[in-house]
Design an enzyme around this catalytic site. Sequence first.
Site, PDB file in Angstrom:
ATOM      1  N   GLY A  82       5.241   5.314  -7.738  1.00 53.32           N
ATOM      2  CA  GLY A  82       5.394   3.997  -8.348  1.00 53.32           C
ATOM      3  C   GLY A  82       4.438   3.765  -9.503  1.00 53.32           C
ATOM      4  N   ARG A  83       3.323   4.492  -9.457  1.00 51.73           N
ATOM      5  CA  ARG A  83       2.312   4.315 -10.510  1.00 51.73           C
ATOM      6  C   ARG A  83       1.668   5.655 -10.833  1.00 51.73           C
ATOM      7  NH1 ARG A  83      -3.027   2.186  -7.453  1.00 51.73           N
ATOM      8  NH2 ARG A  83      -2.633   3.201  -5.463  1.00 51.73           N
ATOM      9  N   LYS A 138      -2.618   9.065 -11.674  1.00 54.86           N
ATOM     10  CA  LYS A 138      -2.423   7.931 -10.769  1.00 54.86           C
ATOM     11  C   LYS A 138      -2.962   6.702 -11.490  1.00 54.86           C
ATOM     12  CE  LYS A 138      -3.214   7.082  -5.837  1.00 54.86           C
ATOM     13  NZ  LYS A 138      -3.643   7.789  -4.623  1.00 54.86           N
ATOM     14  N   GLY A 168       1.963  -0.786 -11.204  1.00 52.22           N
ATOM     15  CA  GLY A 168       1.810   0.567 -11.741  1.00 52.22           C
ATOM     16  C   GLY A 168       0.376   0.926 -12.094  1.00 52.22           C
ATOM     17  N   ARG A 197      -5.379  13.961 -11.054  1.00 51.23           N
ATOM     18  CA  ARG A 197      -5.544  14.656  -9.784  1.00 51.23           C
ATOM     19  C   ARG A 197      -4.927  16.039  -9.889  1.00 51.23           C
ATOM     20  NH1 ARG A 197      -3.249  11.321  -4.765  1.00 51.23           N
ATOM     21  NH2 ARG A 197      -1.163  11.953  -5.347  1.00 51.23           N
ATOM     22  N   ARG A 243       5.715  16.388  -0.334  1.00 51.76           N
ATOM     23  CA  ARG A 243       5.299  15.694   0.888  1.00 51.76           C
ATOM     24  C   ARG A 243       6.383  15.826   1.949  1.00 51.76           C
ATOM     25  NH1 ARG A 243       2.332  11.166  -1.813  1.00 51.76           N
ATOM     26  NH2 ARG A 243       2.171  11.836  -3.971  1.00 51.76           N
ATOM     27  N   ASP A 283       4.812  10.052   3.794  1.00 49.18           N
ATOM     28  CA  ASP A 283       4.722  10.275   2.340  1.00 49.18           C
ATOM     29  C   ASP A 283       3.298  10.658   1.940  1.00 49.18           C
ATOM     30  OD1 ASP A 283       4.648   7.395   3.197  1.00 49.18           O
ATOM     31  OD2 ASP A 283       3.754   7.154   1.215  1.00 49.18           O
ATOM     32  N   ASN A 284       2.361  10.583   2.866  1.00 45.74           N
ATOM     33  CA  ASN A 284       0.986  10.985   2.567  1.00 45.74           C
ATOM     34  C   ASN A 284       0.618  12.268   3.300  1.00 45.74           C
ATOM     35  OD1 ASN A 284       0.586   8.840   0.836  1.00 45.74           O
ATOM     36  ND2 ASN A 284      -0.298   7.514   2.407  1.00 45.74           N
ATOM     37  N   ASP A 326      -4.055  11.560  -0.940  1.00 50.61           N
ATOM     38  CA  ASP A 326      -4.014  10.098  -0.997  1.00 50.61           C
ATOM     39  C   ASP A 326      -5.143   9.427  -0.218  1.00 50.61           C
ATOM     40  OD1 ASP A 326      -2.101   9.865  -2.850  1.00 50.61           O
ATOM     41  OD2 ASP A 326      -0.501   9.189  -1.524  1.00 50.61           O
TER      42      ASP A 326
HETATM   43  P1  AMP Z   1       0.156   4.636  -1.110  1.00 50.17           P
HETATM   44  O1  AMP Z   1      -0.039   3.669  -0.014  1.00 50.17           O
HETATM   45  O2  AMP Z   1      -0.876   4.577  -2.199  1.00 50.17           O
HETATM   46  O3  AMP Z   1       0.365   6.022  -0.612  1.00 50.17           O
HETATM   47  O4  AMP Z   1       1.500   4.195  -1.859  1.00 50.17           O
HETATM   48  C1  AMP Z   1       2.699   3.937  -1.192  1.00 50.17           C
HETATM   49  C2  AMP Z   1       3.790   3.685  -2.199  1.00 50.17           C
HETATM   50  O5  AMP Z   1       3.509   2.516  -2.971  1.00 50.17           O
HETATM   51  C3  AMP Z   1       3.995   4.788  -3.209  1.00 50.17           C
HETATM   52  O6  AMP Z   1       5.365   4.858  -3.473  1.00 50.17           O
HETATM   53  C4  AMP Z   1       3.218   4.296  -4.401  1.00 50.17           C
HETATM   54  O7  AMP Z   1       3.690   4.872  -5.599  1.00 50.17           O
HETATM   55  C5  AMP Z   1       3.489   2.811  -4.357  1.00 50.17           C
HETATM   56  N1  AMP Z   1       2.430   2.015  -5.010  1.00 50.17           N
HETATM   57  C6  AMP Z   1       1.186   1.763  -4.546  1.00 50.17           C
HETATM   58  N2  AMP Z   1       0.512   0.958  -5.397  1.00 50.17           N
HETATM   59  C7  AMP Z   1       1.338   0.702  -6.447  1.00 50.17           C
HETATM   60  C8  AMP Z   1       1.240  -0.085  -7.653  1.00 50.17           C
HETATM   61  N3  AMP Z   1       0.132  -0.741  -7.941  1.00 50.17           N
HETATM   62  N4  AMP Z   1       2.313  -0.103  -8.464  1.00 50.17           N
HETATM   63  C9  AMP Z   1       3.443   0.554  -8.168  1.00 50.17           C
HETATM   64  N5  AMP Z   1       3.601   1.277  -7.059  1.00 50.17           N
HETATM   65  C10 AMP Z   1       2.570   1.369  -6.196  1.00 50.17           C
HETATM   66 MG    MG Z   2       0.744   7.812  -1.064  1.00 49.68          MG
END
Ligand code: AMP
Ligand code: MG
Length: 492
Positions: free
Chosen positions: A94-95, A115, A128, A178, A185, A253-254, A263
């Site tokens: 997402g970002r 990231k 993002g 990174r 994953r 996903d992690n 992550d």
């Molecule tokens: P995470 O918990 O960091 O592993 O992220 C879980 C999901 O949320 C992944 O698909 C990330 O890309 C998305 N995500 C987390 N933070 C953001 C953000 N600030 N903007 C867009 N997507 C995000």
């Molecule tokens: Mg993640």
Amino acid sequence: MSVAVGSLFTFDNSYARELGALCEPWQAAPAPAPRLLALNGELAAELGVDAEALRAPVGVAVLVGNATPEGASPVAQAYAGHQFGGYVPRLGDGRALLLGEVLDVHGRRRDLHFKGSGRTPFARGGDGKAPVGPMLREYLIGEAMHALGIPTTRALAVVATGEQVVRETMLPGAVLTRVASSHVRVGTFQYAARQDPALVRRLADHVIARHHPDAGDAENPYLALYESVVDAQASLIARWMLVGFVHGVMNTDNMTISGETIDYGPCAFIDAFDPATVFSSIDHGGRYAYGNQPGIAQWNLARLAETLLPLIHEDTDAAVEAATEVLSSFADRYGRYWSDGMRAKLGIPGAEEEDGSLIEDLLALLKVQRVDFTSFFRALSSSLLGDAAPARALFAEPDAFDAWSGRWRARLTSRAADPRETAEAMDRVNPVYVPRNHLVDEALAAATAGDLEPFHRLLDVLARPFEVRPGLESYALPAPPSFGTYRTFCGT
Ligand code: AMP
Ligand code: MG
């Protein structure tokens, strides 16, 4: 914007080339005023890149996403995932962006990945962006894990964007670069499985070639791939447990297919030994508590198996039977990695039947008396050299420790090992310095306020975790009582 910075990296983007159905070409959002906060010189060298070139304005422009180097093909990767047990069919970067892949000086393929580089087609409601604090946190803890010998993604750089991001307060924004052996994953397989079985096969072939090449020669390559991932994860989680690491958000996903830790969000290291330890403010049920991690890994691996069944055998029952047998081996594999690691921590030579209860009884003692996990093992090696005071001082009721220690020493002398050699071997696997929560918080608060000195100092301490260095005594101590119960906020 494309700038002639081709000499920095030599890309070979196998993922974008072979798995276009699992990613979207995309560009990073521009950063108004990039400023390099941290650069990993050692990792740059490993990647065959001149660190000074990365520090120069054009290098920083690349590291923040303002300039796309020649040969890069930035993509946002698609994946699904079980988050806290609930299935989300479309997560994805997402970002984040996969800038491309480079072959390092050892010939290993490494992903370069941003990231915090702006919204992508997978951003859903997110902005993002990423604040400086969490990106430096990922840098710091990833490097600490690496220095501890634990497979992990690593940070090449953090660049402040010059932009403010909106969280509970306004915070300075940053982009993390990174490096990973890949970003595939368990959730990538889950996403592919919902699209098309042929896509799962292509993804599986990609990761066999990339991470588990021996599986390619097996009679059933996809079952062998699965077994390889199960084993890599059993080993990884054992290593986490042996240093007291709590990942905090072990969603599918992690979890990587390569077996690298990925992550670093609400992760942390335990102080007092307690399997129920949870640090994450969003983990209300304690699903990802320290002691639950092996069980959760196995649960995640069951989700991976589900995606591979059609490849394992055309007959579903036969596929389920074969996959279940491999999945069931997780507990034994984990148990072996963990017991071997515990024996090494305790300086125990060989393996005896009684070791299990010796270890179990120690952990029960550490838990009941709330003993600092990291401090204990170093104090224990000192006790072997005649100074039992530091170890005894960790126990409110040292008699119980004395009784256990008597059994432990009897076990050691049963093989007549030299105490000095044993103590030295213990000190090679038991860290003095881990990223203690209060130290990390302190360093990141200072960095967010503009002072990077504590961050770089802590980074340096954690780079050599096994070696006592004069002047660093305070880094080895548990948090002062005033620090209270630690909570990390995803606050990403
Ligand atoms: P995470 O918990 O960091 O592993 O992220 C879980 C999901 O949320 C992944 O698909 C990330 O890309 C998305 N995500 C987390 N933070 C953001 C953000 N600030 N903007 C867009 N997507 C995000
Ligand atoms: Mg993640």
